[in-house]
Design a protein around this motif. Structure first.
Motif: not given
Length: 109
Positions: A40-46
């Protein structure tokens, strides 16, 4: 403007999210998984101004840590009676993968 895609390990996700918020950066979080370990990863869009890119990367870098993890490996030899299980593999996980792209327009409605 730039759009930053920061893919971080699930174990570091909360710390990255909290630190981005603390430093005034808004982010959209997406659940994702890597292909190698299917972890499991988290992709952040900034989305930020050009001059803020290094600041965002610094926040992510300070909160993402590499660690060692053992993963099961598949048997490489043997038959169904005398099958030999291979030793678990030690791999490095964590850190972050970051992509920065130019963006023409950004609106928050």
């Amino acid at each position: 403007m730039k759009l930053i895609f920061a893919i971080v390990n699930g174990d570091d996700s909360a710390a990255v999210s909290k630190s981005l918020s603390k430093h005034g950066f808004r982010a959209t979080k997406l659940a994702s998984s890597g292909s190698f370990l299917s972890a499991g990863n988290t992709t952040f869009l900034i989305c930020v101004e050009d001059h803020q890119v290094d600041d965002v990367i610094g926040v992510v870098q300070r909160k993402c840590h590499h660690r060692k993890q053992f993963v099961p490996s598949t048997p490489t030899y043997g038959d169904s009676v005398g099958e030999v299980n291979a030793m678990p593999l030690e791999v490095s996980v964590g850190g972050a993968t970051i992509f920065v792209t130019a963006i023409e327009r950004f609106e928050k409605l």
